[in-house]
Design an enzyme around this catalytic site. Structure first.
Site, mmCIF file in Angstrom:
data_model
loop_
_atom_site.group_PDB
_atom_site.id
_atom_site.type_symbol
_atom_site.label_atom_id
_atom_site.label_comp_id
_atom_site.label_asym_id
_atom_site.label_seq_id
_atom_site.Cartn_x
_atom_site.Cartn_y
_atom_site.Cartn_z
ATOM 1 N N ASN A 1 0.970 -1.117 -0.191
ATOM 2 C CA ASN A 1 0.004 -0.111 -0.081
ATOM 3 C C ASN A 1 1.002 1.301 -0.010
ATOM 4 O OD1 ASN A 1 0.871 -0.399 2.699
ATOM 5 N ND2 ASN A 1 -0.706 0.917 3.597
ATOM 6 N N GLU B 1 3.060 -1.384 4.501
ATOM 7 C CA GLU B 1 2.754 -2.570 5.553
ATOM 8 C C GLU B 1 1.672 -3.444 5.290
ATOM 9 O OE1 GLU B 1 -0.021 0.795 7.048
ATOM 10 O OE2 GLU B 1 1.626 0.547 5.478
ATOM 11 N N CYS C 1 2.158 2.848 2.352
ATOM 12 C CA CYS C 1 3.124 3.032 3.482
ATOM 13 C C CYS C 1 3.712 1.597 3.721
ATOM 14 C CB CYS C 1 2.620 3.508 4.802
ATOM 15 S SG CYS C 1 1.636 5.106 4.638
#
Length: 961
Positions: free
Chosen positions: A580, A584, A582
């Site tokens: 995604n 994670e 970020c």
């Protein structure tokens, strides 16, 4: 040297100083004012700062030296920096005392390295201060100054000094002997003028307390209490003491819910709760937990308002969020109180979208959306439209673009050649800017491309500041989606072949050995000339270019396709094509499913207890908190508003959630463990083992109560393979290159047996997000990050906030080392303890800042966490004195240790290796392409005040949290 702010008609006109002054004067804003020492209030004129600056240079360098173009340019830059700093301190307008301006000038000169000029400036100020003190002593016999008047409710009356003093004394009550009311009172009065509005008096008190935070971190709580007083007044319509709030909260809360519904802000369903019961459960004393940054952030961006007047108080905010998450519960009041307890105690915090929207008319509570883009024009523009819809109502986006054919590929429908991926990515970039999440912040998207794609080399350059701007994407993020085979070719110095996906369509959905077999077969075909277009490169050369671009532009990030898929519990129903925004979240995407993840984080430092050998992990409390948190996250899936049907279908089918942690660094401080140590790596291992164990257990308990998620059959859970077991699968598929610690302390066999019996409610349970904003709210270090600076300035949409490491200050006080000299030393050495001789080595080790920690410690701790996690973690890499060799070793280590993804690379030059931040600039910024000589170069980036741990350049990023 003349430092008084001269008028435009002064003799300075016609001089270089005047030129600079006129350049700066364009920034004059009428709603900013200056309070002179005699109490007079005059308009703020930045041109006078430029004049004073130039005169300071004249005093040191003489007329000839100060007249040079470089000095004029320096003065202009310094002036602009001073003006920006002043305005950031009062973003909504207001007044500056003349001393505040001169403090900023002095600081600007020091930060700019003009030490001789700064020294002369300081000596001049001191001499003038002594002259004023002498005059004041002579004037003591003269009559007292006239009484100050305030304007309150349209009425002019004398300032009630006793009442103001009582307010400030109540704000410091119980904060210890070092937090005193008198300096706040004095600073407040210094910034008042006759006829000042009463709200400005309260604002002046807040700003006065705020200036004292650097002298003692507990002043942040005094500042927060003064802010709390103004919030109570705004919401309740009158001044209320905190002691009165125990009765006022109970009266106010039902009325607040009704007002919110009437204003069409809150869901009318909230009126069906027993509001009196919920009001009785509110704990007003928890209002005092906030530090200033946390409360100001909530006030500015989270509390509901009607026509810009807040209607929500802190404990009502937490209860409103809890009610929204309990809407579908059977015993709604009991569950709402349970959810309120973990939120308001700071034991757990939901992600920002949930905090924003829970209980509202449009309950968009999810954080992350992942999509895959097909290789046809209609599908591509459908994907861009989907981006726009999700961006309008949601958080961060991750797009997989690997299927789109490469530049020069044949287009059957037109018998032409494709322009490749890049032109479409330009459209994605501009869409993210255009659809700016309801006007709150700019859209946030990260585009992923696999390493074998023929456009990969151009993809690597998307964030460069040079080249054809039509083929650059300055506003979106990019990430490499790297197969293990490529890394093996790098390790073994092999060749690597680039293909258009239109020629090798099945590679997109293959991973592990299946991918390797298919890829090698395609290489053989290409060697025979049966596949066009294609290109061969040396794997090491492409790897070097990846790291060079990462260093120079900050992108694309390094993420690994195979561990994300081989260790995915859901590999039986699809493929993980990207992470995604970020990095994670690792969930399946397809043409029929858009992956969604719902986030929240446990505050690790709140889950320690006193043990026989000091602090230790409190397993009982951790288990209780996680059981409640998992229930809250699971509820999000059913309550959530979905802007796209594919997102709703995927979320209800697989029910993934992402429970993470924050305050890891704070926990290490409590345990007295340096981040750069084997003990810290061990704590990362044991704490994450516990978090994951209890989360998986809680999901299995929910399966008993609510049923298993619908695609459970055939998953790794169903096959008895838990996340730590899946490391064996990775080792088998790679055929080596997996060096991961396998130790465990909890009874995983018991958990395996329970899941075999009861199943799982959620396909995925754990993901460590950046927690940039929610960690600010509760006052801990973000996520798994090391401390960025022992004395630093955090910037967000609410302004700039001085942040001091209160653990450090407590230790320094214990040793008798906390004094004005230590504060100045910390400022001078940018928050680092290492150059300060009188600080013991033990404290220097414990309080290392991010750039003082070798990056291998970050990787080793992350590897220990990753073995337990069913998704991934947002892992920033900090590197002082970056070099090609160091980058190469760090990212190869990350791969060998089994990490699934990495996030930002943050570098600084060797000369700044021991610096944190109290300067303006960009310590975390990566140099532009023109600023380095290649991967082997060492870049000395400018230090930053802006601590950004999220993927949007906006410091208010809450795409993930």
């Amino acid at each position: 040297m003349q430092t008084t702010l001269t008028s435009p008609s002064s003799p300075a006109h016609g001089t270089p100083a005047a030129d600079v002054a006129r350049a700066a004067s364009s920034t004059t804003l009428p709603h900013y004012q200056i309070i002179r020492r005699n109490g007079a209030v005059v308009p703020f004129e930045p041109n006078k700062i430029a004049v004073a600056m130039m005169k300071a240079f004249l005093a040191v360098h003489g007329p000839q030296g100060a007249a040079s173009a470089s000095v004029r340019e320096t003065v202009e830059q310094l002036t602009q920096a001073v003006v920006r700093a002043l305005m950031r301190s009062r973003p909504g307008g207001g007044t500056f005392h003349i001393e505040d301006v001169q403090d900023q000038v002095e600081l600007g000169l020091m930060r700019g390295g003009h030490h001789e000029v700064a020294r002369a400036y300081v000596l001049y100020r001191e001499r003038r201060a002594q002259e004023r003190a002498a005059r004041a002593a002579q004037e003591q016999a003269q009559p007292a100054q006239p009484v100050l008047h305030v304007v309150d409710g349209g009425e002019r009356r004398p300032l009630d000094l006793e009442r103001l003093q009582a307010l400030i004394h109540s704000a410091v009550e119980g904060l210890g002997p070092d937090v005193k009311a008198e300096p706040i009172v004095a600073e407040t009065l210094r910034n008042l003028y006759d006829g000042v509005p009463m709200e400005e008096v309260h604002k002046a008190a807040i700003l006065a307390a705020r200036t004292k935070i650097e002298t003692d971190p507990d002043y942040t709580y005094a500042t927060a209490r003064l802010l709390l007083h103004t919030i109570y007044k705004e919401v309740l319509g009158e001044e209320v003491t905190h002691a009165q709030m125990h009765t006022r909260y109970a009266e106010y809360f039902p009325a607040f819910i009704k007002k919110g519904v009437e204003a069409e802000l809150l869901n009318p369903e909230l009126l069906t709760f027993d509001l009196a019961q919920l009001a009785a459960a509110l704990k007003p004393e928890r209002d005092l937990q906030f530090d200033y940054l946390g409360l100001q952030t909530l006030y500015d961006r989270y509390f509901l308002h009607v026509r810009k007047r807040r209607i929500e108080l802190p404990q009502a905010f937490f209860m409103r969020v809890a009610m929204g998450l309990a809407l579908n519960e059977i015993d709604r009041e009991a569950r709402a109180i349970e959810f309120y307890e973990v939120l308001s105690s700071f034991d757990f915090m939901s992600s920002t979208p949930t905090l924003f929207n829970s209980g509202t008319l449009r309950s968009q509570l999810s954080s992350c959306y992942l999509t895959t883009v097909p290789d046809d024009l209609e599908g591509i523009y459908d994907a861009i439209k989907e981006n726009a819809l999700l961006s309008k109502f949601a958080g961060g986006l991750g797009n997989d673009w690997t299927r789109v054919r490469a530049l020069g590929s044949h287009i059957k429908g037109t018998n032409g050649e494709s322009q490749g991926v890049v032109p479409f990515l330009k459209v994605v970039n501009d869409t993210a800017v255009a659809v700016n999440q309801g006007g709150k912040r700019k859209g946030a998207v990260c585009c992923y491309l696999e390493t074998w794609h023929l456009d990969i080399e151009e993809f690597l350059e998307l964030r460069k500041n040079t080249g054809d701007d039509r083929r650059r994407t300055h506003d979106m993020n990019t990430a490499n989606w790297i197969p293990d085979l490529f890394m093996k070719r790098v390790m073994e110095d092999g060749m690597w072949t680039l293909f258009s996906p239109s020629s090798v369509p099945d590679l997109h959905d293959k991973f592990g050995r299946d991918f390797e077999e298919a890829y090698v077969a395609y290489e053989e075909k290409a060697a025979r000339g049966e596949i066009q277009p294609c290109k061969q490169v040396r794997a090491v050369d492409l790897w070097r270019k990846m790291l060079t671009m990462l260093f120079e532009t900050g992108h694309p990030w390094i993420t690994f396709k195979d561990p994300c898929n081989i260790r995915s519990p859901q590999q039986h129903v699809g493929v993980v094509h990207s992470s995604n925004l970020c990095t994670e979240i690792t969930l399946n995407t397809s043409d029929t499913e858009t992956a969604v993840c719902n986030l929240g984080s446990v505050n690790l430092v709140q889950h320690l207890k006193d043990g026989p050998n000091g602090k230790e992990l409190d397993h009982d409390k951790l288990k209780r908190t996680i059981a409640t948190a998992m229930r809250m996250l699971d509820n999000v899936i059913d309550i959530n508003y979905y802007a796209v049907k594919k997102a709703r279908d995927a979320n209800l089918r697989h029910r993934p959630v992402g429970l993470g942690i924050m305050g890891f660094q704070d926990a290490l401080y409590e345990l007295r463990i340096p981040y750069a140590s084997e003990a810290a790596v061990e704590f990362a291992d044991r704490s994450m083992e516990a978090v994951c164990y209890y989360a998986y257990w809680a999901s299995s308990d929910l399966a008993v109560e609510r049923g298993r998620y619908s695609s459970y059959k055939g998953s790794l859970w169903d096959r008895g393979i838990l996340p730590p077991d899946s490391i064996d699968l990775l080792a088998q598929e790679r055929g080596g290159y997996v060096e991961v610690d396998r130790s465990r302390t909890l009874d995983w066999d018991a958990l395996r047996a329970k899941i075999a019996r009861d199943g799982m409610r959620n396909s995925n349970c754990i993901a460590i997000a950046p927690t940039a904003t929610i960690s600010n709210i509760i006052g801990v270090d973000a996520s798994i990050e090391p401390c960025f600076g022992n004395l630093s300035v955090k910037s967000n949409l609410s302004g700039e906030f001085t942040v001091i490491n209160h653990y450090l200050v407590k230790d320094l006080k214990r040793l008798g080392l906390w004094d004005e000299v230590m504060i100045m030393d910390l400022k001078h050495f940018d928050g680092s303890l290492w150059p300060i001789d009188r600080v013991p080595l033990e404290l220097k080790e414990l309080y290392r800042t991010a750039f003082e920690i070798e990056p291998r410690w970050l990787v080793e701790a992350a590897a220990r966490r990753q073995k337990w996690i069913d998704q991934a973690q947002s892992l920033n890499i900090y590197m002082a004195g970056a070099s090609g060799k160091k980058l190469d070793e760090t990212y190869k280590l990350a791969w060998i240790r089994g990490l699934k993804t990495t996030y930002y690379l943050r570098t600084t030059g060797a000369t700044h290796a021991e610096k944190a931040t109290v300067r303006s600039g960009a310590l975390n910024a990566v140099p532009t392409a023109g600023g380095t000589a290649g991967l082997g170069a060492v870049a000395a980036a400018e230090p930053a005040t802006d601590i950004k741990f999220c993927a949007i350049d906006d410091p208010g990023c809450e795409a993930c949290q």
